[in-house]
Motif scaffolding. Structure first.
Motif, short mmCIF file in Angstrom:
data_model
loop_
_atom_site.label_atom_id
_atom_site.label_comp_id
_atom_site.label_asym_id
_atom_site.label_seq_id
_atom_site.Cartn_x
_atom_site.Cartn_y
_atom_site.Cartn_z
N GLY A 332 0.79 -1.22 0.00
CA GLY A 332 0.00 0.00 0.00
C GLY A 332 0.82 1.27 0.00
N VAL A 333 2.00 1.24 -0.63
CA VAL A 333 2.83 2.44 -0.68
C VAL A 333 2.43 3.23 -1.92
CG1 VAL A 333 5.18 3.32 -0.57
CG2 VAL A 333 4.66 1.08 0.37
N LEU A 334 1.41 4.07 -1.77
CA LEU A 334 0.86 4.83 -2.87
C LEU A 334 1.12 6.31 -2.67
CD1 LEU A 334 -2.59 3.02 -3.14
CD2 LEU A 334 -0.45 2.43 -4.29
N ASP A 335 1.18 7.05 -3.78
CA ASP A 335 1.33 8.49 -3.66
C ASP A 335 -0.03 9.13 -3.38
OD1 ASP A 335 -0.08 8.58 -6.07
OD2 ASP A 335 1.73 8.87 -7.28
N ASP A 336 -0.07 10.43 -3.28
CA ASP A 336 -1.31 11.11 -2.93
C ASP A 336 -2.37 11.00 -4.02
OD1 ASP A 336 -0.29 11.83 -0.51
OD2 ASP A 336 0.35 13.83 -1.13
N GLY A 337 -1.95 10.62 -5.23
CA GLY A 337 -2.90 10.42 -6.31
C GLY A 337 -3.41 9.00 -6.41
N GLY A 338 -2.98 8.12 -5.51
CA GLY A 338 -3.43 6.73 -5.53
C GLY A 338 -2.61 5.83 -6.43
N GLU A 339 -1.55 6.34 -7.05
CA GLU A 339 -0.69 5.54 -7.91
C GLU A 339 0.48 4.98 -7.09
OE1 GLU A 339 -1.34 4.78 -11.04
OE2 GLU A 339 -3.21 5.92 -10.89
N PRO A 340 1.13 3.90 -7.58
CA PRO A 340 2.30 3.37 -6.86
C PRO A 340 3.36 4.45 -6.69
CG PRO A 340 1.57 1.82 -8.53
CD PRO A 340 0.76 3.06 -8.75
N LEU A 341 3.88 4.55 -5.50
CA LEU A 341 4.85 5.58 -5.17
C LEU A 341 6.19 5.27 -5.84
CD1 LEU A 341 5.31 8.16 -3.43
CD2 LEU A 341 6.16 6.65 -1.64
N GLN A 342 6.74 6.24 -6.53
CA GLN A 342 8.06 6.08 -7.14
C GLN A 342 9.11 6.31 -6.06
OE1 GLN A 342 8.59 5.12 -10.36
NE2 GLN A 342 6.36 4.90 -10.49
N ILE A 343 9.82 5.25 -5.70
CA ILE A 343 10.78 5.32 -4.59
C ILE A 343 12.18 5.54 -5.15
CG2 ILE A 343 11.72 4.09 -2.62
CD1 ILE A 343 9.10 2.56 -2.47
N HIS A 344 12.82 6.59 -4.65
CA HIS A 344 14.17 6.94 -5.11
C HIS A 344 15.00 7.29 -3.89
CE1 HIS A 344 17.44 9.07 -7.13
NE2 HIS A 344 17.04 8.52 -8.25
N GLY A 345 16.19 6.72 -3.81
CA GLY A 345 17.03 6.90 -2.63
C GLY A 345 17.37 8.35 -2.36
N HIS A 346 17.74 9.11 -3.40
CA HIS A 346 18.12 10.50 -3.19
C HIS A 346 16.91 11.35 -2.80
CE1 HIS A 346 22.27 10.03 -4.56
NE2 HIS A 346 21.79 9.16 -5.41
N ARG A 347 15.74 10.93 -3.23
CA ARG A 347 14.53 11.64 -2.83
C ARG A 347 14.26 11.43 -1.35
NH1 ARG A 347 8.59 11.03 -5.74
NH2 ARG A 347 7.69 12.97 -4.92
N ILE A 348 14.64 10.26 -0.83
CA ILE A 348 14.51 10.01 0.60
C ILE A 348 15.40 10.97 1.38
CG2 ILE A 348 15.04 8.32 2.41
CD1 ILE A 348 14.13 6.14 0.49
N ARG A 349 16.61 11.19 0.90
CA ARG A 349 17.50 12.13 1.60
C ARG A 349 16.93 13.55 1.54
NH1 ARG A 349 22.27 12.99 3.82
NH2 ARG A 349 23.32 14.96 3.48
N THR A 350 16.40 13.94 0.39
CA THR A 350 15.83 15.28 0.26
C THR A 350 14.69 15.48 1.25
OG1 THR A 350 16.40 15.33 -2.10
CG2 THR A 350 14.73 16.88 -1.35
N THR A 351 13.84 14.46 1.37
CA THR A 351 12.72 14.57 2.32
C THR A 351 13.23 14.61 3.75
OG1 THR A 351 11.43 13.23 0.76
CG2 THR A 351 10.49 13.59 2.94
N PHE A 352 14.23 13.80 4.05
CA PHE A 352 14.81 13.81 5.40
C PHE A 352 15.34 15.20 5.74
CE2 PHE A 352 18.61 13.53 8.05
CZ PHE A 352 18.13 12.84 9.16
N GLU A 353 16.04 15.83 4.80
CA GLU A 353 16.61 17.15 5.05
C GLU A 353 15.51 18.19 5.24
OE1 GLU A 353 19.59 17.97 5.61
OE2 GLU A 353 20.63 16.13 5.09
N SER A 354 14.41 18.07 4.48
CA SER A 354 13.35 19.08 4.57
C SER A 354 12.52 18.94 5.83
CB SER A 354 12.43 18.98 3.34
OG SER A 354 11.71 17.76 3.34
N LEU A 355 12.53 17.76 6.46
CA LEU A 355 11.70 17.53 7.64
C LEU A 355 12.48 17.45 8.94
CD1 LEU A 355 9.26 14.77 6.28
CD2 LEU A 355 8.83 17.21 6.50
N ARG A 356 13.81 17.42 8.86
CA ARG A 356 14.60 17.17 10.06
C ARG A 356 14.49 18.32 11.05
NH1 ARG A 356 20.90 17.13 8.72
NH2 ARG A 356 20.88 16.45 10.88
N ASP A 357 14.80 18.02 12.28
CA ASP A 357 14.75 19.00 13.37
C ASP A 357 15.95 19.93 13.26
OD1 ASP A 357 14.37 20.40 15.67
OD2 ASP A 357 15.07 18.81 17.00
N ARG A 358 15.70 21.24 13.20
CA ARG A 358 16.77 22.22 13.06
C ARG A 358 17.07 22.93 14.38
NH1 ARG A 358 14.29 21.72 8.21
NH2 ARG A 358 15.52 22.03 6.33
#
Length: 561
Positions: A332-358
């Protein structure tokens, strides 16, 4: 020299460029590959050829900004321009032959933009997508580790099947002690010898060898879930995860773990893991212990060692590729549009950086960005890919900073008279902006609206706190507030604040003092001059001030003695 450059090339400049290139080669520089050196030589040949066509026959000391700009703007290759710049810069480092303005051009930005930098950066996942991905990985890891604990318990209760017969306990004992290769025996008995007395019962493992192995030896799907979840907790990119080894893990107690890893862009780095990441790492080391024990010697030190049911190499290590769409749909790893989520390693890092505690970056001279990144990397790869909500927050921070800079640049309002008419004449913009009527002006001039260091036009304005509530700002914050006015009666308290800053300067590191008190101390130095107050008023106020904290409204942690 002729063998390295084109026939007929400018010999003086060619020799100088080769001297700069030689200093880039190991052990003086980082070049240690013949192929890389040949790439540099190709760029130098191109530079010499273009300068020759432009009619330039001098040496490096006669190069001009215009000539180099003309040549590099005509080059359609980022690499050739970049390597030529590096060689010229190293030549100047060694000999100082370039003109200062030419060296400034060499150190500047490329004329040919780097298409890799200009490529569209992957945006971070939304919070809901991020949560779905993390929940799916946690579910896979949790179920697999529970099955592993169950299989280890069975193996602990079992014994050799030759002695006690076939059962789940004996099968798991065999797989644990003899390794996953023993599954071939299990498969042979199940598939070919069902009518033999010593055959494995059909109902024991209907899925044959695969089903028997899954408990002790995690599948690639489980290993991939571990890797992604570890990336979610740490922000490590795939090229940093792939080559992790047990020797790079420093188990500093039960909670703290220091991880040494290789980051492709910058080389060796270290990271103190969060509690979640440390727990996950300990769990994986335990989960992979059976596979590690039976793996070849050269793989046992790798962190991500595993047994593969398919493939030529049964024991593998390193990063696992992207998951299939089937796996994404199953969990059930779907994007907000209901399609299969495209998983990319560098995108994971980008999200981590944008959400991390500063919160840990406070007090840094670059407190709004990650101190592990340069400002350019932070802006190019992380700040520009924020979600709409995060972009609004960034815009709000920028607006507040701009307003703060404007407030600091405005001169302070000094009241040296109790005449309302004079105030109206000297500060018409202030009176109009704050909407001051006669009664408010009278209260300001008489001292009825005084705070510790100034007279405040509106203590309920909410500039430093919720609107309609008394301002919670500390005494020194008023120094830069646009609502305050200073009069001679405030000088004693201003002098007390100056003495307080002097005591804080003695007991605080300079960098910390400037981050906390610097702007206010500068404004105070501007106020306590004869440009704002008379020499007599300043002298009288200074004489009435002692060097103690008793006369200031300070909190316990703010006191200096």
């Amino acid at each position: 020299m002729v063998k390295y450059v084109e026939e007929g090339a400018n010999p003086q400049l060619a020799r100088q460029l080769l001297e700069g290139l030689a200093d880039l080669v190991h052990p003086h520089g980082k070049l240690d590959s013949a192929r890389t050196i040949e790439t540099y030589l190709t760029s130098l040949r191109d530079l010499l050829k273009r300068l020759e066509e432009a009619g330039f026959r001098g040496d490096a000391s006669t190069l001009t900004r215009g000539r180099l700009a003309e040549v590099w703007m005509a080059i359609a290759s980022t690499k050739k321009e970049a390597l030529a710049r590096l060689t010229l810069a190293r030549l100047d480092d060694v000999t100082g032959v370039l003109r200062p303005d030419v060296r400034e051009l060499v150190d500047g930005r490329l004329y040919n933009p780097n298409t890799r930098v200009r490529r569209r950066t992957l945006p971070p996942y939304t919070e809901t997508e991020w949560q779905r991905l993390a929940d799916a990985c946690r579910s896979v890891v949790r179920e697999s580790f529970a099955a592993f604990r169950h299989a280890m318990g069975q193996a602990g209760r079992g014994d050799d099947p030759k002695a006690v017969g076939w059962s789940e306990e004996s099968v798991q004992w065999m797989l644990l002690h003899q390794g996953p290769a023993a599954s071939a025996v299990l498969g042979k008995y199940v598939r070919r010898s069902r009518n033999r007395p010593d055959a494995v019962p059909c109902e024991l493992y209907p899925g044959w060898a695969t089903q028997g192995l899954e408990g002790l030896y995690p599948t690639w799907e489980v290993v991939w879930a571990y890797q992604v979840l570890f990336g979610i907790h740490t922000g490590l990119v795939p090229d940093g995860l792939a080559d992790l080894g047990l020797e790079g893990i420093d188990w500093a107690g039960d909670v703290t773990v220091l991880l040494d890893y290789i980051k492709g862009r910058s080389g060796p780095e270290s990271l103190v893991l969060s509690a979640k990441a440390a727990r996950l790492l300990r769990q994986w080391v335990e989960h992979s212990a059976p596979a590690r024990a039976h793996a070849p010697a050269h793989l046992r030190g790798d962190l991500w060692v595993r047994f593969a049911l398919r493939g030529v190499e049964k024991f593998q290590s390193g990063e696992i590729g992207q998951p299939s769409t089937k796996w994404v749909r199953r969990y059930g790893v779907l994007d907000d549009g209901g399609e299969p989520l495209q998983i990319h390693g560098h995108r994971i890092r980008t999200t981590f950086e944008s959400l991390r505690d500063r919160s840990g970056w406070r007090g840094s001279s670059r407190a709004t960005i990650d101190p592990n990144h340069s400002p350019q990397v932070e802006g190019d790869h992380y700040l520009q890919v924020a979600t709409p909500a995060q972009q609004a927050a960034v815009d709000s921070i920028i607006e507040e900073a701009q307003h703060d800079m404007i407030r600091r640049a405005r001169p302070p309002v000094i009241l040296d008279s109790d005449d309302t008419a004079e105030l109206l004449a000297r500060y018409p913009e202030l009176v109009g902006k704050l909407d001051l009527d006669d009664s408010v002006i009278a209260e300001l001039l008489s001292g009825e609206r005084d705070v510790f260091t100034a007279a405040c036009a509106d203590q309920l304005s909410g500039l430093h706190g919720p609107k309609g509530k008394p301002c919670p700002a500390r005494p020194w914050v008023c120094l830069l507030c646009p609502l305050v006015m200073f009069a001679p009666r405030h000088l004693p308290n201003l002098m007390r604040l100056k003495a307080f800053f002097a005591r804080q300067w003695k007991q605080m590191p300079a960098q910390q003092f400037m981050a906390v008190f610097g702007p206010y101390a500068s404004r105070l130095d501007q106020l306590l001059t004869e440009d704002c107050f008379t020499a007599g008023d300043l002298a009288a106020a200074a004489a009435a001030v002692g060097d103690t904290d008793h006369d200031l409204p300070l909190r316990a942690e703010e006191r200096t003695a």
